[in-house]
Design a protein around this motif. Structure first.
Motif, PDB file in Angstrom:
ATOM      1  N   GLY A   7       0.866  -0.897  -0.061  1.00 49.84           N
ATOM      2  CA  GLY A   7       0.080   0.403  -0.118  1.00 49.84           C
ATOM      3  C   GLY A   7       0.762   1.275  -0.201  1.00 49.84           C
ATOM      4  N   LEU A   8       1.910   1.287  -0.105  1.00 48.27           N
ATOM      5  CA  LEU A   8       2.828   2.376  -0.615  1.00 48.27           C
ATOM      6  C   LEU A   8       2.635   3.491  -1.605  1.00 48.27           C
ATOM      7  CD1 LEU A   8       6.493   0.473  -0.608  1.00 48.27           C
ATOM      8  CD2 LEU A   8       5.841   1.634   0.988  1.00 48.27           C
ATOM      9  N   PRO A   9       2.677   4.546  -1.550  1.00 46.45           N
ATOM     10  CA  PRO A   9       2.126   5.394  -2.274  1.00 46.45           C
ATOM     11  C   PRO A   9       2.556   5.163  -3.737  1.00 46.45           C
ATOM     12  CG  PRO A   9       4.166   6.253  -1.102  1.00 46.45           C
ATOM     13  CD  PRO A   9       3.560   5.182  -0.459  1.00 46.45           C
ATOM     14  N   ALA A  10       1.220   5.038  -4.378  1.00 46.83           N
ATOM     15  CA  ALA A  10       1.885   5.465  -6.057  1.00 46.83           C
ATOM     16  C   ALA A  10       0.736   5.219  -7.022  1.00 46.83           C
ATOM     17  CB  ALA A  10       1.800   3.226  -6.201  1.00 46.83           C
ATOM     18  N   SER A  11       0.381   6.081  -7.027  1.00 47.93           N
ATOM     19  CA  SER A  11      -0.721   7.108  -7.745  1.00 47.93           C
ATOM     20  C   SER A  11      -0.451   7.165  -9.262  1.00 47.93           C
ATOM     21  CB  SER A  11      -0.756   8.645  -7.150  1.00 47.93           C
ATOM     22  OG  SER A  11       0.351   9.426  -7.253  1.00 47.93           O
ATOM     23  N   THR A  12       1.203   7.370  -9.680  1.00 46.10           N
ATOM     24  CA  THR A  12       1.856   7.603 -11.004  1.00 46.10           C
ATOM     25  C   THR A  12       1.909   6.064 -11.656  1.00 46.10           C
ATOM     26  OG1 THR A  12       3.765   8.775 -10.427  1.00 46.10           O
ATOM     27  CG2 THR A  12       2.311   9.950 -10.520  1.00 46.10           C
ATOM     28  N   ALA A  13       2.388   6.252 -13.145  1.00 42.44           N
ATOM     29  CA  ALA A  13       3.067   4.190 -12.869  1.00 42.44           C
ATOM     30  C   ALA A  13       4.970   4.765 -13.323  1.00 42.44           C
ATOM     31  CB  ALA A  13       2.714   5.220 -14.718  1.00 42.44           C
ATOM     32  N   GLU A  14       5.562   5.806 -12.797  1.00 44.37           N
ATOM     33  CA  GLU A  14       6.587   5.964 -12.552  1.00 44.37           C
ATOM     34  C   GLU A  14       6.540   5.090 -10.855  1.00 44.37           C
ATOM     35  OE1 GLU A  14      10.604   8.401 -12.050  1.00 44.37           O
ATOM     36  OE2 GLU A  14       8.638   8.994 -11.575  1.00 44.37           O
ATOM     37  N   GLU A  15       5.740   5.684 -10.140  1.00 44.42           N
ATOM     38  CA  GLU A  15       5.867   5.168  -8.789  1.00 44.42           C
ATOM     39  C   GLU A  15       5.524   3.905  -8.801  1.00 44.42           C
ATOM     40  OE1 GLU A  15       4.719   9.316  -6.687  1.00 44.42           O
ATOM     41  OE2 GLU A  15       3.161   8.007  -7.305  1.00 44.42           O
ATOM     42  N   THR A  16       3.799   3.427  -9.221  1.00 45.76           N
ATOM     43  CA  THR A  16       3.530   1.754  -9.647  1.00 45.76           C
ATOM     44  C   THR A  16       4.389   0.964 -10.100  1.00 45.76           C
ATOM     45  OG1 THR A  16       1.677   2.803  -9.542  1.00 45.76           O
ATOM     46  CG2 THR A  16       1.864   1.164 -10.159  1.00 45.76           C
ATOM     47  N   GLY A  17       5.454   1.398 -10.909  1.00 46.98           N
ATOM     48  CA  GLY A  17       6.588   1.139 -11.467  1.00 46.98           C
ATOM     49  C   GLY A  17       7.738   0.281 -10.467  1.00 46.98           C
ATOM     50  N   ALA A  18       7.828   1.668  -9.756  1.00 50.74           N
ATOM     51  CA  ALA A  18       8.696   1.532  -8.777  1.00 50.74           C
ATOM     52  C   ALA A  18       8.422   0.770  -7.716  1.00 50.74           C
ATOM     53  CB  ALA A  18       9.648   2.875  -8.605  1.00 50.74           C
ATOM     54  N   VAL A  19       7.351   0.729  -6.843  1.00 52.04           N
ATOM     55  CA  VAL A  19       7.304   0.020  -6.260  1.00 52.04           C
ATOM     56  C   VAL A  19       7.310  -1.538  -6.985  1.00 52.04           C
ATOM     57  CG1 VAL A  19       5.001  -1.068  -4.703  1.00 52.04           C
ATOM     58  CG2 VAL A  19       5.702   1.622  -4.810  1.00 52.04           C
ATOM     59  N   ALA A  20       7.139  -1.765  -8.096  1.00 54.85           N
ATOM     60  CA  ALA A  20       6.338  -3.492  -7.714  1.00 54.85           C
ATOM     61  C   ALA A  20       8.521  -4.236  -8.622  1.00 54.85           C
ATOM     62  CB  ALA A  20       5.957  -3.294  -9.561  1.00 54.85           C
ATOM     63  N   LEU A  21       9.015  -3.431  -8.921  1.00 57.41           N
ATOM     64  CA  LEU A  21       9.912  -3.592  -9.018  1.00 57.41           C
ATOM     65  C   LEU A  21      10.921  -3.493  -8.032  1.00 57.41           C
ATOM     66  CD1 LEU A  21      12.710  -4.358 -11.246  1.00 57.41           C
ATOM     67  CD2 LEU A  21      13.130  -1.647 -11.924  1.00 57.41           C
ATOM     68  N   GLY A  22      11.077  -2.401  -7.289  1.00 56.19           N
ATOM     69  CA  GLY A  22      11.915  -2.909  -6.012  1.00 56.19           C
ATOM     70  C   GLY A  22      11.582  -3.861  -4.918  1.00 56.19           C
ATOM     71  N   ALA A  23       9.986  -4.744  -5.285  1.00 55.45           N
ATOM     72  CA  ALA A  23       9.385  -5.788  -4.484  1.00 55.45           C
ATOM     73  C   ALA A  23      10.398  -6.954  -4.886  1.00 55.45           C
ATOM     74  CB  ALA A  23       8.094  -5.861  -4.371  1.00 55.45           C
ATOM     75  N   LEU A  24      10.353  -6.909  -6.248  1.00 59.99           N
ATOM     76  CA  LEU A  24      10.364  -8.414  -7.293  1.00 59.99           C
ATOM     77  C   LEU A  24      11.855  -8.494  -7.110  1.00 59.99           C
ATOM     78  CD1 LEU A  24       8.634  -8.360 -10.757  1.00 59.99           C
ATOM     79  CD2 LEU A  24       8.216  -9.765  -8.477  1.00 59.99           C
ATOM     80  N   LEU A  25      12.647  -7.181  -7.352  1.00 63.42           N
ATOM     81  CA  LEU A  25      14.211  -7.608  -6.791  1.00 63.42           C
ATOM     82  C   LEU A  25      14.459  -7.238  -5.517  1.00 63.42           C
ATOM     83  CD1 LEU A  25      15.765  -4.317  -9.118  1.00 63.42           C
ATOM     84  CD2 LEU A  25      15.602  -7.154  -9.412  1.00 63.42           C
ATOM     85  N   GLY A  26      13.703  -7.036  -4.212  1.00 61.24           N
ATOM     86  CA  GLY A  26      14.008  -7.714  -3.017  1.00 61.24           C
ATOM     87  C   GLY A  26      13.576  -9.157  -2.509  1.00 61.24           C
ATOM     88  N   ASN A  27      12.761  -9.081  -3.268  1.00 63.13           N
ATOM     89  CA  ASN A  27      12.368 -10.834  -3.814  1.00 63.13           C
ATOM     90  C   ASN A  27      13.197 -11.577  -3.638  1.00 63.13           C
ATOM     91  OD1 ASN A  27      10.782 -11.997  -1.857  1.00 63.13           O
ATOM     92  ND2 ASN A  27       9.150 -13.335  -4.025  1.00 63.13           N
ATOM     93  N   TYR A  28      14.643 -11.307  -4.100  1.00 66.34           N
ATOM     94  CA  TYR A  28      15.270 -12.327  -4.501  1.00 66.34           C
ATOM     95  C   TYR A  28      16.345 -12.947  -3.922  1.00 66.34           C
ATOM     96  CZ  TYR A  28      19.308 -14.240  -7.317  1.00 66.34           C
ATOM     97  OH  TYR A  28      21.090 -14.997  -7.723  1.00 66.34           O
ATOM     98  N   SER A  29      15.988 -13.991  -3.640  1.00 63.50           N
ATOM     99  CA  SER A  29      16.866 -15.322  -3.214  1.00 63.50           C
ATOM    100  C   SER A  29      17.550 -15.828  -4.806  1.00 63.50           C
ATOM    101  CB  SER A  29      16.697 -16.140  -2.561  1.00 63.50           C
ATOM    102  OG  SER A  29      15.335 -17.059  -2.680  1.00 63.50           O
ATOM    103  N   TYR A  30      18.735 -16.836  -3.640  1.00 65.50           N
ATOM    104  CA  TYR A  30      19.743 -17.736  -4.828  1.00 65.50           C
ATOM    105  C   TYR A  30      19.860 -19.174  -3.640  1.00 65.50           C
ATOM    106  CZ  TYR A  30      23.003 -19.618  -7.820  1.00 65.50           C
ATOM    107  OH  TYR A  30      23.918 -20.351  -8.469  1.00 65.50           O
ATOM    108  N   THR A  31      19.578 -19.770  -4.014  1.00 63.29           N
ATOM    109  CA  THR A  31      18.956 -21.144  -3.362  1.00 63.29           C
ATOM    110  C   THR A  31      19.579 -22.519  -4.091  1.00 63.29           C
ATOM    111  OG1 THR A  31      17.239 -21.148  -3.990  1.00 63.29           O
ATOM    112  CG2 THR A  31      16.598 -20.448  -2.522  1.00 63.29           C
ATOM    113  N   ARG A  32      20.264 -22.786  -5.353  1.00 65.43           N
ATOM    114  CA  ARG A  32      20.720 -23.477  -6.143  1.00 65.43           C
ATOM    115  C   ARG A  32      21.349 -24.641  -5.329  1.00 65.43           C
ATOM    116  NH1 ARG A  32      23.817 -23.130 -11.307  1.00 65.43           N
ATOM    117  NH2 ARG A  32      24.735 -25.513 -11.767  1.00 65.43           N
TER     118      ARG A  32
END
Length: 490
Positions: A110-135
């Motif tokens: 529910g972070l502030p994301a009223s524009t396309a730039e903000e929405t993309g930033a939140v989405a990209l940050g979430a996906l990158l922050g969710n990374y883990s290397y478990t091979r």
């Protein structure tokens, strides 16, 4: 595989494991800053409760609060956004929040994301922050968040798609950098590039050790001759039917760097699996570019070799001939990245590009000058350099403009060859490396050089959306450069 989606519903009504909001500093402690409908869902008692738990609103801060049944979600996460939140602040906040929720199934942002730039930033940050290397992990462990929901308007769906493309490409690069060198030889790396090319519809050409020797690629051949794993030069190409300009990307792909006979100390060698980060960034960028489809032609060269000491390794004082004929006296075999890049930079001119950008984990001097998070950018044209730095900033990757002083060229004079691969002076090593590379750029060709020695591999604890280990540095910058060239602004 993490799924990410937009939902116009108030996330405080969703059945999720956690809800993420933002907070900023305020006179009374903190103030909630969230998506409109989210912010309206909380009463005035929440901010004091967060402040009582130690929340200050400082950027990078994460505070968890149990909802005690007040919401369908059992946990509320408040992310500090600092005094003046921007897109990068949102990326880092989303990344930190999702990383802190590892083991959860569904998370609503529910972070502030009223524009396309903000929405993309939140989405990209979430996906990158969710990374883990478990091979190589065994046993039970916390899994990344499996589903992320971004609170925002439906018209920003394209921003989510863009975030998916960028995150997938950065993840590819992180995985490559994190792979142990025994499992990522130049041959392995070239095969992975082939798979990406097939999946994304990219043209590919691979030169093996025989073709490199016959073609006169003395940098790759010389660096690779000490290893049982032979070198490769991979050329990838993306073509757009409406393109009027061509960008060439060149990446250093040393899959492991011992320093060769100029052997590194042990403490400087254990993270040298990251020395292919530049070539990884080129591959990741081509993958993202193929999906985002900017109107520009893009060619990527990945110069791959393993730098090992052996009875067949090149020796200090050997002279090699770079592709195109210029000779180099190899005074230090640990200055090998510039040799493989030289081959590729000369070859790059054959594609008649409007701009060439090389990216490499090139010098320890970059860390001395700029630290572990800031890329050094050099160029034979100051305006081009500054525009590349600006593109990196827009992409969320810190970069700083550096000069290429002409007086440093004399230090590369050789008594027996056209040029030496190191200077007799110890100062300005990052700049000297750039001056060396400039010698192999065709006259009149715009060129920029990115030294990512520090940013490519993070040895400390994770922060924001940046994981420990491979970071995928420069991948987003290269995509931004391609888009700026397509738009005619670079």
């Amino acid at each position: 595989m993490t799924t990410i989606s937009l939902d116009s519903a108030d996330p405080t009504t969703l059945s999720v494991d956690a809800i993420v909001i933002g907070v900023v500093p305020a006179d009374s402690g903190v103030r909630i800053v969230a998506a409109d409908r989210v912010e309206q869902s909380f009463d005035s008692g929440l901010a004091p409760a967060l402040a009582a738990l130690g929340a200050t609103g400082k950027a990078g801060e994460v505070t968890k609060l149990p909802t005690l049944g007040a919401l369908p979600a059992p946990v509320l996460v408040a992310c500090g956004l600092g005094e003046s939140p921007d897109a990068e602040t949102l990326r880092r906040a989303a990344g930190a929040a999702v990383r802190s929720l590892a083991g959860s199934a569904r998370v609503a942002l529910g972070l502030p994301a009223s524009t396309a730039e903000e929405t993309g930033a939140v989405a990209l940050g979430a996906l990158l922050g969710n990374y883990s290397y478990t091979r190589y992990r065994t046993g039970e462990q916390k899994l990344p968040v499996s589903e992320v929901i971004v609170a925002g308007a439906g018209e920003h769906a394209a921003a989510i798609d863009r975030a998916r493309a960028l995150a997938g490409s950065v993840t590819l690069v992180r995985d490559l950098v994190n792979t142990p060198p025994a499992d990522l030889t130049p041959v392995d790396f070239a095969e992975i590039a082939g798979k990406v090319a097939e999946e994304e519809g990219l043209e590919i050409e691979v030169l093996d050790e025989k073709a490199l020797a016959e073609g006169g690629y003395g940098g790759l051949t010389g660096v690779g001759q000490g290893s049982v794993n032979p070198p490769r030069l991979v050329r990838l190409a993306y073509a757009h039917p409406g393109a009027t300009k061509t960008l060439v990307l060149v990446g250093k792909g040393i899959t492991f760097d011992t320093g060769g006979l100029s052997l590194k100390p042990a403490e400087a060698m254990d993270w040298m699996k990251s020395d292919m980060g530049g070539a990884g960034a080129v591959l990741g960028a081509l993958r993202a570019i193929a999906r985002l489809a900017p109107a520009v032609n893009v060619v990527g060269y990945m110069a791959m070799a393993e730098n090992m000491p052996s009875g067949t390794a090149q020796r200090p004082s050997d002279v090699i001939s770079i592709y195109g004929g210029k000779t180099v006296e190899v005074l230090n075999t640990d200055a090998e990245g510039r040799l493989v890049l030289a081959d590729a930079l000369v070859r790059a001119a054959e594609d008649a590009p409007d701009l060439v950008v090389d990216v490499a984990t090139l010098t320890g001097a970059q860390l001395v000058a700029l630290g572990t998070r800031t890329t050094g950018v050099m160029s034979n044209d100051d305006e081009t350099r500054d525009k590349v730095v600006a593109a990196a900033g827009l992409a969320g990757e810190p970069a700083w403009p550096m000069p290429l002083p002409d007086e440093l060229r004399k230090g590369l004079d050789s008594a027996v060859a056209d040029i030496a691969n190191i200077s007799g002076e110890r100062w300005g090593g990052m700049l000297v490396a750039g001056v060396f590379l400039r010698e192999f750029v065709a006259d009149g060709l715009r060129w920029a050089h990115l030294d990512i020695a520090g940013p490519a591999f993070h040895k400390g604890e994770p922060y924001g959306y940046t994981s420990k280990g491979g970071t995928g540095a420069a991948t987003r910058t290269l995509v931004a450069v391609a888009e700026e060239l397509a738009a005619g602004t670079l």
